[in-house]
Scaffold this motif. Structure first.
Motif, PDB file in Angstrom:
ATOM      1  N   MET A   1       0.832  -1.044   0.052  1.00  0.00           N
ATOM      2  CA  MET A   1      -0.075   0.022  -0.228  1.00  0.00           C
ATOM      3  C   MET A   1       0.799   1.382   0.004  1.00  0.00           C
ATOM      4  O   MET A   1       1.646   1.584   1.013  1.00  0.00           O
ATOM      5  N   VAL A  44       0.017  -0.756  -4.797  1.00  0.00           N
ATOM      6  CA  VAL A  44      -1.178  -0.023  -5.003  1.00  0.00           C
ATOM      7  C   VAL A  44      -0.860   1.362  -4.665  1.00  0.00           C
ATOM      8  O   VAL A  44      -0.469   1.871  -3.363  1.00  0.00           O
ATOM      9  N   TYR A  68      -7.105   4.845   2.667  1.00  0.00           N
ATOM     10  CA  TYR A  68      -6.273   3.694   3.034  1.00  0.00           C
ATOM     11  C   TYR A  68      -7.372   2.608   2.838  1.00  0.00           C
ATOM     12  O   TYR A  68      -7.065   1.631   2.092  1.00  0.00           O
ATOM     13  N   VAL A  69      -8.385   2.514   3.717  1.00  0.00           N
ATOM     14  CA  VAL A  69      -9.295   1.407   3.353  1.00  0.00           C
ATOM     15  C   VAL A  69     -10.133   1.297   2.132  1.00  0.00           C
ATOM     16  O   VAL A  69     -10.046   0.065   1.681  1.00  0.00           O
ATOM     17  N   ASP A  71      -8.958   2.433  -0.755  1.00  0.00           N
ATOM     18  CA  ASP A  71      -8.081   1.870  -1.718  1.00  0.00           C
ATOM     19  C   ASP A  71      -7.490   0.456  -1.655  1.00  0.00           C
ATOM     20  O   ASP A  71      -7.267  -0.316  -2.490  1.00  0.00           O
ATOM     21  N   LEU A  72      -7.523   0.161  -0.279  1.00  0.00           N
ATOM     22  CA  LEU A  72      -7.264  -1.319   0.081  1.00  0.00           C
ATOM     23  C   LEU A  72      -8.370  -2.211  -0.623  1.00  0.00           C
ATOM     24  O   LEU A  72      -8.089  -3.324  -0.973  1.00  0.00           O
ATOM     25  N   GLN A  73      -9.719  -1.908  -0.121  1.00  0.00           N
ATOM     26  CA  GLN A  73     -10.638  -2.541  -0.800  1.00  0.00           C
ATOM     27  C   GLN A  73     -10.456  -2.763  -2.301  1.00  0.00           C
ATOM     28  O   GLN A  73     -11.054  -3.665  -2.836  1.00  0.00           O
ATOM     29  N   ALA A  75      -8.181  -2.765  -4.107  1.00  0.00           N
ATOM     30  CA  ALA A  75      -7.079  -3.341  -4.822  1.00  0.00           C
ATOM     31  C   ALA A  75      -7.398  -4.886  -4.315  1.00  0.00           C
ATOM     32  O   ALA A  75      -7.148  -5.825  -5.202  1.00  0.00           O
ATOM     33  N   LEU A  76      -8.130  -5.168  -3.285  1.00  0.00           N
ATOM     34  CA  LEU A  76      -8.526  -6.600  -2.924  1.00  0.00           C
ATOM     35  C   LEU A  76      -9.360  -7.239  -3.927  1.00  0.00           C
ATOM     36  O   LEU A  76      -9.477  -8.406  -4.339  1.00  0.00           O
ATOM     37  N   THR A  85      -0.883  -7.754   3.074  1.00  0.00           N
ATOM     38  CA  THR A  85      -0.997  -6.443   2.822  1.00  0.00           C
ATOM     39  C   THR A  85       0.115  -5.781   3.837  1.00  0.00           C
ATOM     40  O   THR A  85      -0.017  -6.135   4.884  1.00  0.00           O
ATOM     41  N   ALA A  87       1.817  -1.682   4.811  1.00  0.00           N
ATOM     42  CA  ALA A  87       1.982  -0.206   4.570  1.00  0.00           C
ATOM     43  C   ALA A  87       3.382   0.090   4.203  1.00  0.00           C
ATOM     44  O   ALA A  87       4.325  -0.594   4.618  1.00  0.00           O
ATOM     45  N   THR A 111      -4.676 -10.403  11.604  1.00  0.00           N
ATOM     46  CA  THR A 111      -4.270  -9.038  11.746  1.00  0.00           C
ATOM     47  C   THR A 111      -3.015  -9.188  12.737  1.00  0.00           C
ATOM     48  O   THR A 111      -3.164  -9.727  13.518  1.00  0.00           O
TER      49      THR A 111
END
Length: 179
Positions: A1, A44, A68-69, A71-73, A75-76, A85, A87, A111
């Motif tokens: 990320m 990403v 962040y959240v 953009d993460l979604q 990409a996923l 993932t 950072a 996590t």
């Protein structure tokens, strides 16, 4: 990320290109991934990190830059789980640390958190916190996202996971720990 601007760093360079120990944080994280058991990496980026996109030579996912959240979604949705993932702001990460996370994963999402006490001891900023087994912890910025299985949070008291560079003071701690 690697899609964040890094405004809290008060720098003229984008956060992924912010240098720690004479190297951009992005290159430090890429090195850690290359030294681990990870087989493929996608980067990403967003409209906020055009210089970062130019710095990368391949495997780029251009996310909308909605945070962040989001953009993460984004990409996923374009990847096949399970997915590690990471950072860009974890400049102390190394291949052994990444493999430690991979070795802990069985099924489900994972996590990785660090004790808030570890972050305080190091003198780095603490953002979001949560409680795990009665202990206050902070997400580390490295996770495994999977579709099936039970989700798990592990707590690792290790400076490699604890130093997220979000402020100049965090950068100073990272620089000192690299010495």
């Amino acid at each position: 990320m690697c899609g964040g601007r890094g405004t809290r760093l008060d720098s003229d360079v984008e956060k992924p290109l912010y240098q720690i120990g004479g190297r951009p944080m992005l290159d430090r994280v890429r090195g850690a991934l290359a030294d681990s058991h990870i087989e493929a990496v996608s980067h990403v980026v967003s409209s906020h990190t055009l210089q970062t996109r130019d710095h990368l030579d391949h495997d780029v996912i251009e996310a909308p830059g909605d945070g962040y959240v989001a953009d993460l979604q984004y990409a996923l949705e374009r990847s096949d789980p399970p997915i590690l993932t990471v950072a860009t702001d974890l400049p102390l990460l190394d291949g052994a640390a990444v493999d430690r996370v991979l070795d802990r994963h069985d099924t489900g999402s994972l996590t990785v958190a660090v004790p808030a006490a570890c972050k305080r001891r190091l003198g780095v900023s603490i953002g979001t916190t949560m409680a795990v087994d009665g202990e206050t912890v902070a997400p580390s910025g490295i996770n495994i996202v999977a579709e099936d299985g039970e989700d798990e949070t592990i707590v690792i008291d290790d400076e490699r996971f604890a130093v997220n560079v979000n402020h100049p003071s965090d950068a100073a701690v990272a620089e000192a720990l690299l010495q």
